[in-house]
Design an enzyme around this catalytic site. Structure first.
Site, PDB file in Angstrom:
ATOM      1  CE  LYS A 277      -3.976  -1.798   2.635  1.00 48.25           C
ATOM      2  NZ  LYS A 277      -5.002  -1.679   1.599  1.00 48.25           N
ATOM      3  NE  ARG A 351     -10.687  -9.863  -1.963  1.00 47.97           N
ATOM      4  CZ  ARG A 351     -11.085  -8.962  -2.861  1.00 47.97           C
ATOM      5  NH1 ARG A 351     -11.313  -9.328  -4.105  1.00 47.97           N
ATOM      6  NH2 ARG A 351     -11.266  -7.710  -2.527  1.00 47.97           N
TER       7      ARG A 351
HETATM    8  N1  BES Z   1      -8.072  -3.853   4.302  1.00 46.72           N
HETATM    9  C1  BES Z   1      -8.210  -3.502   2.942  1.00 46.72           C
HETATM   10  C2  BES Z   1      -9.521  -2.801   2.645  1.00 46.72           C
HETATM   11  C3  BES Z   1      -9.676  -1.379   3.115  1.00 46.72           C
HETATM   12  C4  BES Z   1      -8.937  -0.364   2.526  1.00 46.72           C
HETATM   13  C5  BES Z   1     -10.591  -1.064   4.082  1.00 46.72           C
HETATM   14  C6  BES Z   1      -9.117   0.945   2.951  1.00 46.72           C
HETATM   15  C7  BES Z   1     -10.769   0.230   4.510  1.00 46.72           C
HETATM   16  C8  BES Z   1     -10.026   1.248   3.935  1.00 46.72           C
HETATM   17  C9  BES Z   1      -8.156  -4.739   2.042  1.00 46.72           C
HETATM   18  O1  BES Z   1      -7.370  -5.786   2.494  1.00 46.72           O
HETATM   19  C10 BES Z   1      -7.637  -4.314   0.718  1.00 46.72           C
HETATM   20  O2  BES Z   1      -6.549  -3.828   0.672  1.00 46.72           O
HETATM   21  N2  BES Z   1      -8.441  -4.481  -0.309  1.00 46.72           N
HETATM   22  C11 BES Z   1      -8.076  -4.079  -1.627  1.00 46.72           C
HETATM   23  C12 BES Z   1      -8.569  -5.117  -2.598  1.00 46.72           C
HETATM   24  C13 BES Z   1      -8.050  -4.964  -3.988  1.00 46.72           C
HETATM   25  C14 BES Z   1      -6.555  -5.173  -4.025  1.00 46.72           C
HETATM   26  C15 BES Z   1      -8.746  -5.953  -4.877  1.00 46.72           C
HETATM   27  C16 BES Z   1      -8.708  -2.720  -1.912  1.00 46.72           C
HETATM   28  O3  BES Z   1      -9.833  -2.471  -1.490  1.00 46.72           O
HETATM   29  O4  BES Z   1      -8.046  -1.894  -2.539  1.00 46.72           O
HETATM   30 ZN    ZN Z   2      -5.346  -5.556   1.915  1.00 45.55          ZN
END
Ligand code: BES
Ligand code: ZN
Ligand code: ZN
Length: 496
Positions: A277, A351
């Site tokens: 990230k 997931r």
């Molecule tokens: N924990 C995050 C989701 C999230 C991000 C919740 C920001 C609240 C605020 C999750 O694990 C994630 O990073 N999801 C990705 C999925 C994508 C790579 C398909 C996302 O939402 O960008």
């Molecule tokens: Zn994530």
């Protein structure tokens, strides 16, 4: 710690720091109770309202000084809005605002005189508003501790002895519920260097001990034996060991009762893994275990409330870190139950841990499985910070959750899981891939989970937006919100 109790007496004679009184908006809106306070103060309230200085608008607060007219030095008024619009949610909001402003004045003890016809539900809502509104997370602050102001005692005052048992019921339920929410908030707010998967599991174990729940914890060796391949893939980049927690309430009579399985995403820190990230993107990612916190907070309350059900809480706890041992985009893992997953983005890790947990849930032959997860950023884009996304395979179950959520004012909005969305998750080399095509991100997450939630009724609640509030509002504090705990308790209490 705020002590809440009930007492029979007359507000005129009570020696306390402040008497708290709700006032409806509008002319001639004083209730008989407010009328009697007004009389005792020589018409101070009606004067104030006549001048237009206090209108009784929702959450408006004014404090009057009694100059010896009654035993308490202050009578503090809070606006309740129009009587016809007043409801449980307003009670929570008004109580939170009022308690906060009294605390900030330095008040330690308050008395809340209540009308004879108050219901246990309204008492419960006052307790919820006050305790959740006063919540702060300050255990890591060392400076200025002496200046921290705290409300110590709240006493409901009734003129009628026969009402005390109803009031006590409301207090007890309110306490049980808020204890669950506060546990969830504390866990969510705890930074990842304090709350590792191991410590999260230990916390679950101590809750289980206190509330007489059965508790089993899988470490990495056991996870390997049980073939939790997706979860192990997520944790392999971290120095912290993963943990899978199984909590059970009503275990002894499991066969005679409906079984409800609650599943929580417990990523104690989500860096994204090798699909790292951005710096600002990980600022709040200590909250990525909020789903697990919701499940644990609810299980604690369930252990106290003892519903006529068998309730299982599953927590999939891991860190998601980049390192030389981290899983790579392109890796293929085998989940519990045997389905293979191609990992294209290591940041879609929630997931993955849930795939194993949902597969494991089937062993309990459940009537319903509900998962809570900070699964996607996309749900924040679609629904904002007040509303969670709900998706499921059984509309009856979804509707039950929606109606519980309406009662507790934890907003949910349903998103579809039509088969149109499945195409985007097809993999060339495995049974499924962990990312979609970049559209409908929250639904893509739900559609992925659906593949692993087979053989039972299932609902997924994406709390990516609601688990953590940056600004805070009325009884939702800044930081972890404890979203979903009240909803789950309501659902369980309404089950039969
Ligand atoms: N924990 C995050 C989701 C999230 C991000 C919740 C920001 C609240 C605020 C999750 O694990 C994630 O990073 N999801 C990705 C999925 C994508 C790579 C398909 C996302 O939402 O960008
Ligand atoms: Zn994530
Ligand atoms: Zn995550």
């Amino acid at each position: 710690m705020l002590k809440i109790n009930v007492k029979v007496g007359d507000f005129r004679q009570e020696e306390t720091d402040a008497i708290a009184l709700g006032i409806y908006e509008g002319e001639d809106s004083l209730t008989p109770l407010a009328e009697s306070v007004d009389q005792a103060l020589g018409g101070a309230i009606s004067n104030l309202m006549g001048l237009g200085d206090f209108e009784g608008k929702l959450k408006q607060v004014v404090t009057l000084y009694t100059n010896g007219k009654v035993s308490s030095p202050r009578i503090s008024l809070v606006g309740c809005g129009k009587a016809e619009d007043f409801n449980q949610e307003n009670i929570r909001q008004v109580s939170a605002k009022h308690a906060r402003s009294l605390r900030n004045l330095g008040v330690k003890k308050i008395i809340v005189p209540i009308p004879d016809d108050i219901s246990d539900l309204s008492v419960q809502a006052i307790v919820e508003g006050v305790k959740l509104g006063l919540y702060t997370f300050d255990q890591h602050k060392t400076e200025g501790r002496n200046e921290i102001k705290e409300l110590e005692e709240l006493t409901f005052l009734t003129a009628n002895e026969s009402r005390t048992s109803v009031i006590k019921q409301g207090i007890e339920l309110g306490n049980t519920i808020t204890d669950g929410v506060i546990l969830a908030r504390d866990l969510t707010n705890q930074p990842a260097n304090y709350l590792t998967p191991t410590i999260l599991a230990e916390t679950a174990q101590s809750v289980a001990k206190e509330k007489n729940l059965r508790c089993e914890i899988f470490d990495s060796v056991k996870l390997q034996e049980e073939k939790f391949g997706a979860m192990l893939g997520v944790s392999q980049g971290s120095l912290e060991e993963p943990r899978f927690v199984i909590l059970e309430y009503g275990f002894e009579e499991a066969n005679e009762k409906d079984t409800l399985v609650l599943v929580g995403k417990g990523i104690t820190f989500d860096s994204g893994g090798l699909s790292l990230k951005s710096g600002s993107g990980m600022e709040t990612m200590k909250d990525d275990m909020a789903g697990a916190a919701t499940v644990l907070g609810a299980m604690q309350a369930i252990g106290e409330l003892k519903p006529d059900l068998h309730v299982v809480g599953l927590i999939a706890a891991s860190e998601n870190m980049p390192s030389g041992t981290a899983q790579r985009p392109g890796d293929i893992v085998t989940s519990y139950g045997g389905k293979t997953i191609e990992i294209l983005n290591t940041d879609a890790e929630g997931r993955l841990v849930l795939a194993d947990a949902l597969g494991y849930a089937k062993n309990f032959k459940p009537e319903a499985v509900i998962d809570f997860a900070t699964l996607t950023g996309a749900v924040v884009t679609s629904l904002g910070r007040s509303t969670a996304g709900i998706m499921g395979t059984d509309q009856k179950l979804v509707d039950r959750i929606i109606s519980a959520a309406e009662k507790t004012h934890e907003r949910v909005w349903q998103l579809p899981l039509w088969d149109d969305y499945e195409e985007a998750l097809k993999s060339e080399v495995a049974d499924v891939k962990n990312t979609g095509d970049g559209t409908a991100g929250a639904i893509a997450g739900g559609t992925f989970l659906k593949k692993f939630a087979e053989g039972y009724s299932w609902t997924h609640i994406d709390i990516g937006g609601t688990a953590f509030d940056i600004k805070g509002s009325s009884y939702i504090s800044k930081g972890g919100s404890g979203y979903g705990v009240r909803l789950l308790i309501q659902l369980v209490r309404d089950w039969h």
